[in-house]
Design a protein around this motif. Structure first.
Motif, mmCIF file in Angstrom:
data_model
loop_
_atom_site.group_PDB
_atom_site.id
_atom_site.type_symbol
_atom_site.label_atom_id
_atom_site.label_comp_id
_atom_site.label_asym_id
_atom_site.label_seq_id
_atom_site.Cartn_x
_atom_site.Cartn_y
_atom_site.Cartn_z
ATOM 1 N N TYR A 237 40.426 39.426 45.201
ATOM 2 C CA TYR A 237 40.439 40.053 43.873
ATOM 3 C C TYR A 237 39.030 40.159 43.294
ATOM 4 C CZ TYR A 237 41.296 40.915 38.956
ATOM 5 O OH TYR A 237 41.258 41.458 37.687
ATOM 6 N N PHE A 238 38.304 39.060 43.275
ATOM 7 C CA PHE A 238 36.999 39.059 42.620
ATOM 8 C C PHE A 238 35.929 39.806 43.417
ATOM 9 C CE2 PHE A 238 38.910 35.568 40.177
ATOM 10 C CZ PHE A 238 38.576 36.006 38.898
ATOM 11 N N THR A 239 35.968 39.712 44.733
ATOM 12 C CA THR A 239 35.002 40.496 45.508
ATOM 13 C C THR A 239 35.253 41.984 45.311
ATOM 14 O OG1 THR A 239 36.406 40.327 47.490
ATOM 15 C CG2 THR A 239 34.620 38.728 47.275
ATOM 16 N N GLY A 240 36.537 42.352 45.270
ATOM 17 C CA GLY A 240 36.874 43.755 45.042
ATOM 18 C C GLY A 240 36.432 44.241 43.681
ATOM 19 N N LYS A 241 36.654 43.422 42.648
ATOM 20 C CA LYS A 241 36.262 43.797 41.290
ATOM 21 C C LYS A 241 34.761 44.044 41.174
ATOM 22 C CE LYS A 241 39.745 44.175 38.516
ATOM 23 N NZ LYS A 241 39.985 45.486 37.844
ATOM 24 N N ILE A 242 33.983 43.180 41.812
ATOM 25 C CA ILE A 242 32.525 43.305 41.712
ATOM 26 C C ILE A 242 32.040 44.622 42.309
ATOM 27 C CG2 ILE A 242 30.330 42.342 42.524
ATOM 28 C CD1 ILE A 242 31.697 39.554 42.303
ATOM 29 N N VAL A 243 32.528 44.960 43.496
ATOM 30 C CA VAL A 243 32.022 46.183 44.148
ATOM 31 C C VAL A 243 32.651 47.448 43.582
ATOM 32 C CG1 VAL A 243 31.396 44.964 46.259
ATOM 33 C CG2 VAL A 243 33.666 46.012 46.079
ATOM 34 N N GLU A 244 33.738 47.310 42.837
ATOM 35 C CA GLU A 244 34.289 48.475 42.151
ATOM 36 C C GLU A 244 33.379 48.903 41.002
ATOM 37 O OE1 GLU A 244 38.941 47.345 43.139
ATOM 38 O OE2 GLU A 244 38.188 47.131 41.078
ATOM 39 N N LYS A 245 32.624 47.949 40.464
ATOM 40 C CA LYS A 245 31.722 48.238 39.351
ATOM 41 C C LYS A 245 30.304 48.575 39.820
ATOM 42 C CE LYS A 245 34.283 45.099 36.295
ATOM 43 N NZ LYS A 245 34.891 46.156 35.489
ATOM 44 N N ASN A 246 29.935 48.107 40.989
ATOM 45 C CA ASN A 246 28.588 48.323 41.511
ATOM 46 C C ASN A 246 28.663 48.349 43.035
ATOM 47 O OD1 ASN A 246 25.913 48.176 42.377
ATOM 48 N ND2 ASN A 246 25.297 46.789 40.745
ATOM 49 N N ASN A 247 28.383 49.494 43.627
ATOM 50 C CA ASN A 247 28.527 49.604 45.078
ATOM 51 C C ASN A 247 27.190 49.602 45.829
ATOM 52 O OD1 ASN A 247 27.583 52.115 44.415
ATOM 53 N ND2 ASN A 247 29.192 53.260 45.468
ATOM 54 N N SER A 248 26.206 48.899 45.274
ATOM 55 C CA SER A 248 24.919 48.765 45.959
ATOM 56 C C SER A 248 25.008 47.664 47.013
ATOM 57 C CB SER A 248 23.816 48.425 44.959
ATOM 58 O OG SER A 248 24.041 47.138 44.395
#
Length: 198
Positions: free
Chosen positions: A103-114
């Motif tokens: 859940y949390f890894t997905g949330k982070i990269v949904e907001k920033n895909n660098s």
């Protein structure tokens, strides 16, 4: 409003359930790869990858399905275990953590895909896995499992030093791989909207 799961979502979730089962038991060829009752597996790698590749929504679904499959008796956990009794196992906290990891890894990269965001998300996912899993292990040994006589909270964390370098390396690799996939395979065709949350 959340969209319903599509066929591609369910297919990818099922694929990661299978990968988790493989990762849980890949070290069966090397029985000595176990420290303090904790098997050294590839589960954390695949849980992190699930969140990065599938996003928080589908990634979380895949980890929930994996946990439920094992709890109902399908032998998908490490050492080909399954069944509700696993809840009392000192390592069950790691299984629970996979849901939050995705859940949390997905949330982070949904907001920033660098690239840095993917790597940071991977390390945060690993930290979640270790904090939940190690604390569950400690309290399990203290309250209902047979703890060694000199067992302490410090010892519980000392046991995790052995798999830590492997998990850090694999988490960084997961971040780099997922970012590459995000920019290539997952940016095309039916994969394009896989991580969309609304």
């Amino acid at each position: 409003m959340k969209r319903s799961f599509k066929t591609i979502d369910l297919t990818m979730a099922a694929m990661f359930v299978a990968l988790m089962a493989i990762g849980a038991n890949i070290t069966q060829i090397a029985p000595f790869m176990e420290v303090g009752g904790v098997p050294i597996t590839l589960q954390t790698f695949f849980a992190v990858l699930a969140g990065l590749v599938l996003g928080s929504r589908v990634g979380t679904l895949s980890m929930i399905v994996y946990a439920v499959a094992g709890l109902i008796g399908i032998p998908v956990f490490s050492r080909f275990h399954g069944g509700f009794s696993i809840i009392l196992d000192p390592t069950f906290g790691f299984i629970l953590s996979f849901i939050l990891v995705a859940y949390f890894t997905g949330k982070i990269v949904e907001k920033n895909n660098s690239v840095p965001a993917f790597i940071l998300a991977s390390i945060i996912g690993l930290a979640i896995n270790y904090v939940i899993g190690t604390n569950w292990m400690y309290y399990a040994y203290k309250f209902w499992a047979a703890a060694p006589s000199a067992f302490s909270y410090k010892m519980a964390w000392a046991w995790m030093v052995v798999p830590l370098p492997k998990d850090v390396i694999l988490s960084v690799m997961a971040g780099l791989l997922a970012h590459r996939l995000d920019k290539t395979v997952l940016s095309k065709g039916q994969f394009k909207n896989l991580k969309r949350t609304a």
